[in-house]
Scaffold this motif. Structure first.
Motif, PDB file in Angstrom:
ATOM      1  N   GLY A 123      42.240  33.428  42.817  1.00 10.32           N
ATOM      2  CA  GLY A 123      42.613  34.019  44.109  1.00 10.32           C
ATOM      3  C   GLY A 123      42.322  35.505  44.226  1.00 10.32           C
ATOM      4  O   GLY A 123      42.559  36.094  45.277  1.00 10.32           O
ATOM      5  N   LEU A 124      41.822  36.125  43.149  1.00 13.09           N
ATOM      6  CA  LEU A 124      41.525  37.567  43.194  1.00 13.09           C
ATOM      7  C   LEU A 124      40.020  37.795  43.330  1.00 13.09           C
ATOM      8  O   LEU A 124      39.214  37.009  42.821  1.00 13.09           O
ATOM      9  N   ASP A 125      39.684  38.882  43.988  1.00 12.78           N
ATOM     10  CA  ASP A 125      38.280  39.253  44.133  1.00 12.78           C
ATOM     11  C   ASP A 125      37.907  40.178  42.967  1.00 12.78           C
ATOM     12  O   ASP A 125      38.470  41.267  42.840  1.00 12.78           O
ATOM     13  N   PRO A 126      36.974  39.757  42.106  1.00 15.86           N
ATOM     14  CA  PRO A 126      36.645  40.596  40.943  1.00 15.86           C
ATOM     15  C   PRO A 126      36.066  41.957  41.315  1.00 15.86           C
ATOM     16  O   PRO A 126      36.075  42.872  40.499  1.00 15.86           O
ATOM     17  N   PHE A 127      35.554  42.084  42.528  1.00 16.97           N
ATOM     18  CA  PHE A 127      35.030  43.384  42.961  1.00 16.97           C
ATOM     19  C   PHE A 127      36.170  44.335  43.310  1.00 16.97           C
ATOM     20  O   PHE A 127      36.121  45.523  43.010  1.00 16.97           O
ATOM     21  N   CYS A 171      27.950  37.568  38.040  1.00 16.56           N
ATOM     22  CA  CYS A 171      28.563  37.889  39.351  1.00 16.56           C
ATOM     23  C   CYS A 171      30.081  37.673  39.281  1.00 16.56           C
ATOM     24  O   CYS A 171      30.852  38.412  39.877  1.00 16.56           O
ATOM     25  N   LEU A 172      30.485  36.638  38.535  1.00 15.00           N
ATOM     26  CA  LEU A 172      31.919  36.338  38.441  1.00 15.00           C
ATOM     27  C   LEU A 172      32.687  37.505  37.830  1.00 15.00           C
ATOM     28  O   LEU A 172      33.834  37.762  38.182  1.00 15.00           O
ATOM     29  N   LEU A 173      32.035  38.198  36.900  1.00 17.84           N
ATOM     30  CA  LEU A 173      32.718  39.260  36.162  1.00 17.84           C
ATOM     31  C   LEU A 173      32.448  40.645  36.734  1.00 17.84           C
ATOM     32  O   LEU A 173      32.791  41.648  36.121  1.00 17.84           O
ATOM     33  N   ASP A 174      31.791  40.688  37.888  1.00 15.40           N
ATOM     34  CA  ASP A 174      31.502  41.962  38.547  1.00 15.40           C
ATOM     35  C   ASP A 174      30.580  42.843  37.693  1.00 15.40           C
ATOM     36  O   ASP A 174      30.611  44.063  37.787  1.00 15.40           O
ATOM     37  N   LEU A 175      29.783  42.212  36.847  1.00 13.58           N
ATOM     38  CA  LEU A 175      28.796  42.990  36.092  1.00 13.58           C
ATOM     39  C   LEU A 175      27.601  43.270  36.987  1.00 13.58           C
ATOM     40  O   LEU A 175      26.938  44.293  36.859  1.00 13.58           O
ATOM     41  N   ILE A 176      27.335  42.322  37.859  1.00 11.09           N
ATOM     42  CA  ILE A 176      26.338  42.536  38.909  1.00 11.09           C
ATOM     43  C   ILE A 176      26.985  42.087  40.215  1.00 11.09           C
ATOM     44  O   ILE A 176      27.950  41.314  40.201  1.00 11.09           O
ATOM     45  N   ARG A 177      26.452  42.589  41.310  1.00 12.33           N
ATOM     46  CA  ARG A 177      27.091  42.277  42.594  1.00 12.33           C
ATOM     47  C   ARG A 177      26.150  41.518  43.507  1.00 12.33           C
ATOM     48  O   ARG A 177      24.998  41.923  43.686  1.00 12.33           O
TER      49      ARG A 177
END
Lengths: 304, 280
Positions: free
Chosen positions: A67-71, A51-57
């Motif tokens: 401070g950034l949203d990986p999505f 989830c942290l790496l936006d591989l799954i949501r």
């Protein structure tokens, strides 16, 4: 305001079909620390990391990386991250050097190849042997090198020493500590308690998709049950000790020796003991392994 | 994006080589064979006329086989699009899903490359691969004319490949879409290939059973010009085939953007998880 957390998750909920994998994971990893992520199989470690790496949501919750949203900013986030997946797969028809060059191209060719060679040398990786002929451990070394080669601000490693022999494991620990000394944050999952104890500044334990403990290894030991053996100069009435909140009398011997199990702080017990003629006190703290096994056991009991 | 473009071509090099050599040799052989076939004195129209109509139905230009257009239609543009279509289906079904099933995509998407760039870099790699295969095939036909007697100009031969390109983009786009919807690349390429073969059979069957004609009329092959493009490309059909192909590709890109990447292995039939998203 300067972001202090390298990783921050709030209420992560993740379903795979009808199966819920995460039940509101809250996690904070401060910049510059090494955090170990412990949990039994299926507890949600890999799901959280992915989830942290936006591989799954996640279906609910928020993730913030520096401070950034990986999505919303996946590329900016990934520029700062070096990732080693738990199940590393590589292109078998390439050599490690070609594979790493491809990875370097994906990073815009900003890699210092002298550093790559240095890393490979430290963990005894031959860059010119075809990947298809490499053992699992040697493939894992490629994974370690690719995660470290761009000197990332954040290392996310899912069981980083899996398949490595003890000597190379030690080298990897050194590399991770060096990365931290150079300002990087390290977040790694592991089953190996010794590894977490040796490396981590803090530990998060996940069980059944929930973070159940987040502390530094020594705090964790303090927070859990421990045993105290007390010897008295003369026979005393031990029932008074058993009545203290959080204290359980496990064993007594002629009123001159008692073994207690204690949960929580020792304040009330110490004050009570001051009324007794104490000759010796011995506190037995559980190892991190025992703490972890305790959580495991609770997990299994809940499952039954 | 260029890195993914190059990487896709690098990964396709084996199949590109195989398909290019195969189609190239076939083109050379058929182009060279043309004059000898009709110099032999055999009456092919009579020979083919003795074939059952069910078989003749699959090669509607066979009655004109002695003419260059009829020859090309029969020996190249009737069934070769179906065969190259299988290449397009396989390449596109593999484009994303192969790496996902192998567990490679998990790591690649942790690199600073957006899903959009990865997707379009790979798709452009496929398009370039397709162009290479068609170009080799084209060259094999244009090299032969001095020795054969087909008598077309370079441009006329080129025209023949333009509708074929559009048809193959459609087939590839469809396979790509299926690879985003179905649990595995294997299913996506198999189903696309099966539909392609079914469409080819429908071309012939609709010639002998007029009840099938309305069904045939809405299939891609109904808008494929074949050798008719030599005299002039039907740009409406071309745009239609290409547009639908790119539409499938856009839809695949949309699905890839929202896709939960598997750690490895094949997936299962279920509603995409992104439909459950509340947060985004």
């Amino acid at each position: 305001m300067e972001e202090t957390f390298a990783i921050k998750t709030e209420g992560l909920v993740k379903f795979y079909g009808k199966t819920q994998a995460l039940f509101g994971v809250d996690l904070e990893v401060e910049q510059g620390e090494i955090m170990g992520f412990l949990g039994p199989n299926g507890a949600g470690k890999t799901t959280t990391i992915r989830c942290l790496l936006d591989l799954i949501r996640p279906q609910e919750g928020n993730v913030s990386m520096f401070g950034l949203d990986p999505f919303k900013d996946p590329v900016d986030v990934r520029k700062m991250v070096g990732y080693l997946p738990g199940e590393l797969s590589l292109e078998t028809n390439m050599k490690p050097k070609a594979q790493l060059k491809y990875y370097a191209e994906l990073r815009g060719n900003s890699i210092d190849w002298n550093y790559v060679r240095e890393l490979a040398k430290k963990i005894h990786l031959d860059l010119n042997t075809p990947i298809k002929t490499l053992s699992k451990g040697n493939k894992q070394k490629i994974g370690v090198v690719q995660a470290l080669m761009h000197k990332p601000k954040l290392l996310i490693m899912d069981e980083p020493t899996s398949g490595l022999d003890p000597l190379i494991q030690q080298e990897v620990y050194k590399l991770l500590k060096e990365a931290r000394e150079n300002g990087a944050t390290v977040f790694f999952s592991s089953h190996i308690i010794g590894e977490v104890e040796a490396l981590a500044d803090r530990v998060a334990i996940i069980r059944g998709g929930r973070i159940i403990e987040e502390a530094n290894p020594s705090q964790l030991k303090l927070m859990t049950m421990r045993q105290m053996r007390i010897r008295f100069k003369e026979s005393v009435d031990l029932q008074a000790l058993d009545n203290i909140e959080g204290v359980e009398l496990l064993h007594k011997m002629n009123g001159v020796e008692a073994t207690l199990q204690i949960k929580g702080d020792l304040d009330k017990l110490i004050k009570k003991l001051a009324e007794f003629p104490v000759s010796d006190i011995e506190i037995m703290r559980p190892s991190l392994e025992e703490i972890f096994l305790k959580y495991y056991k609770e997990d299994q009991e809940e499952a039954i | 994006m260029f890195t993914e473009f190059k990487h896709t071509l690098r990964k396709m090099k084996g199949s590109l080589l195989g398909w290019s050599i195969g189609l190239g040799l076939y083109g050379l052989l058929m182009a060279w064979f043309y004059p000898y076939m009709f110099d032999s004195g055999m009456d092919f129209a009579e020979i083919y006329g003795s074939f059952p109509p069910e078989m003749m139905a699959f090669f509607p230009s066979i009655e004109n086989i002695a003419s260059p257009v009829g020859y090309l239609d029969t020996y190249f543009l009737s069934y070769i699009p179906m065969i190259i279509g299988i290449f397009a289906a396989g390449a596109c079904a593999n484009m994303i899903s192969k790496d996902e099933e192998a567990g490679i995509l998990d790591l690649l998407l942790s690199y600073p490359v957006s899903r959009t760039k990865m997707f379009w870099g790979r798709f452009m790699g496929f398009i370039a691969g397709l162009v290479i295969v068609l170009l080799v095939s084209y060259l094999s036909w244009v090299i032969a004319p001095p020795f054969s007697d087909l008598g077309f100009t370079l441009m006329e031969f080129f025209n023949m490949f333009v509708p074929l390109f559009a048809l193959l983009v459609l087939v590839g786009g469809f396979a790509l879409l299926l690879s985003m919807l179905l649990p595995s690349k294997r299913m996506a390429s198999s189903l696309t290939s099966a539909l392609l073969i079914a469409n080819f059979l429908l071309v012939g069957l609709s010639n002998i059973n007029e009840n099938l004609q309305p069904l045939y009329d809405v299939t891609p092959f109904a808008f494929f010009q074949g050798a008719g493009a030599i005299d002039g490309i039907n740009w409406n059909w071309f745009a239609g085939l290409l547009g639908v192909g790119l539409g499938f590709t856009l839809l695949s890109w949309f699905l890839f953007q929202r896709r939960d990447i598997r750690v490895s292995g094949e997936g299962s039939f279920r509603l995409p998880d992104w439909l459950r998203l509340k947060r985004k």
